[in-house]
Design an enzyme around this catalytic site. Sequence first.
Site, PDB file in Angstrom:
ATOM      1  N   GLY A 109      -5.813  -6.297 -10.974  1.00 18.87           N
ATOM      2  CA  GLY A 109      -4.486  -6.651 -10.500  1.00 18.87           C
ATOM      3  C   GLY A 109      -3.750  -5.413 -10.034  1.00 18.87           C
ATOM      4  O   GLY A 109      -4.352  -4.455  -9.549  1.00 18.87           O
ATOM      5  N   GLU A 110      -2.436  -5.420 -10.185  1.00 18.80           N
ATOM      6  CA  GLU A 110      -1.508  -4.350  -9.805  1.00 18.80           C
ATOM      7  C   GLU A 110      -1.662  -3.875  -8.354  1.00 18.80           C
ATOM      8  O   GLU A 110      -1.248  -2.771  -8.000  1.00 18.80           O
ATOM      9  CB  GLU A 110      -1.577  -3.165 -10.776  1.00 18.80           C
ATOM     10  CG  GLU A 110      -2.848  -2.352 -10.770  1.00 18.80           C
ATOM     11  CD  GLU A 110      -2.915  -1.309 -11.895  1.00 18.80           C
ATOM     12  OE1 GLU A 110      -3.296  -0.160 -11.610  1.00 18.80           O
ATOM     13  OE2 GLU A 110      -2.575  -1.655 -13.054  1.00 18.80           O
ATOM     14  N   GLY A 111      -2.270  -4.714  -7.505  1.00 16.42           N
ATOM     15  CA  GLY A 111      -2.434  -4.361  -6.097  1.00 16.42           C
ATOM     16  C   GLY A 111      -3.588  -3.428  -5.810  1.00 16.42           C
ATOM     17  O   GLY A 111      -3.746  -2.948  -4.682  1.00 16.42           O
TER      18      GLY A 111
END
Length: 343
Positions: free
Chosen positions: A308-310
Site C-alpha cells: 500500500g502507501e502508493g
Amino acid sequence: MQPKLAAEHPFDAFRALLAQLPPASASAVAAVRARDAQLTKPPGALGRLEELVEWLAAWQDKAEPTLDRPTVVVFAANHGVVAQGVSPYPASVTAQMLKNFSSGGGAVNQICAIHGAGLKVFELALDLPTRDITEAPAMEARECAATIAFGMEAIAGGADLLALGEMGIGNTTIAAAVYHALYGGEAADWVGRGTGVDDEGLRRKTDAVFRAVALHKEHLDDPFEVLRRLGGREIAAMAGAILAARMERTPVLLDGYVVCAAAAILHAIDPASIDHCLAGHVSAEGAHAEILRKLGKKPLLDLGMRLGEGSGAALAIGLVRAALACHNDMATFAAAGVDNKAD
C-alpha cells in the site's frame, strides 16, 4: 475545483461532473506517433513504453508530454470495522505510519526520492473513525460528499502525473466490502489477508464483509451509496482525486487493492471515467488481479507487492520516466544518419 454541495442531493454535483469529463486528445497522440515513427528503432519495438508516452500525451493534451512534477498523494483514514478483529494491528498504527512518512522513513519515501516525485500525505480525521460498517453506514451522505470534495482539492498544485496511495488499518476489509457490493459473488472471493491476519482473523474479516453487505443490500444499487455505506474516507477522497485529475487533464497511476476500490466506484458509474488511469502494479493482495480485469487495466508491474502507501504506483513512475526519455531523447533516423525502413 471543489463542487458546490448545495444541490438537491449531496452527490448531484459529482454526477454532473461525471457527465462532462474531457476526452483524450487525439491530436496529441497523433503527434507522438509521428515522432515515434522517426526514432531509431523498429515500429513498436519499445512495446508498452510507447503506449505510456501516448497515454501521457492523450490526457495532458500535449503533443510534447511532460514529467516535470510527478506527485504521489497518500490519503489516510481509520475505520470502525477494526473493532470486529479484522486486522492484527490497532488503529493507532495509521497515525504512527504517517509520522514515519513525515520523517522520511517509509518505503514510498525512498521510491519517490529515487524517481524525483513529490509526496503529499493527507490525514482524514484519524481520531474519528468511520462507523463500523457491520452496524451502520460508514458515513452520512454529506460527510462522504465533503470528503470527495476534499480529495478533489487535495491534488491542486500543478502535478503532471498523479500516483495515488492510501494508509489505514482495516481498509482492505473496507475495500473487500466495496468489491463484494459492486461485483457480487461470495464475500470470500474478495477478502485477502491484508496486513497478515491468521486463519481465524481471515474468518472474522470475511464474516464482517458478508454481514456489512447483507446489512446494506437494499441500498447498494447506486455506487455512491456503496461508497458512503461501505467505504472509508480515504476511498472517498481518492475518488475525488481521480475525478479532479480528469478535469485538470492529469494522468493517474493507481496503486493496489485499496486504491482500486475508489476507481471501481467511478467505473461502476461510468466506465469511461477512469480512462485516464493506469494500474501501476498488480498487488499480491486477494483478488486484485480480478479487480483489474473488471476495470480493464493491465498492470505495469507484477512484483508481489502488497504494502500500500502508493508504493507500487510510485515505482511505476520510473517506467513512465524511461518511456518519455526514450521518446524525447532518442535520435531520429535523419539525425543519426541511419537508413529508415523502405516504403
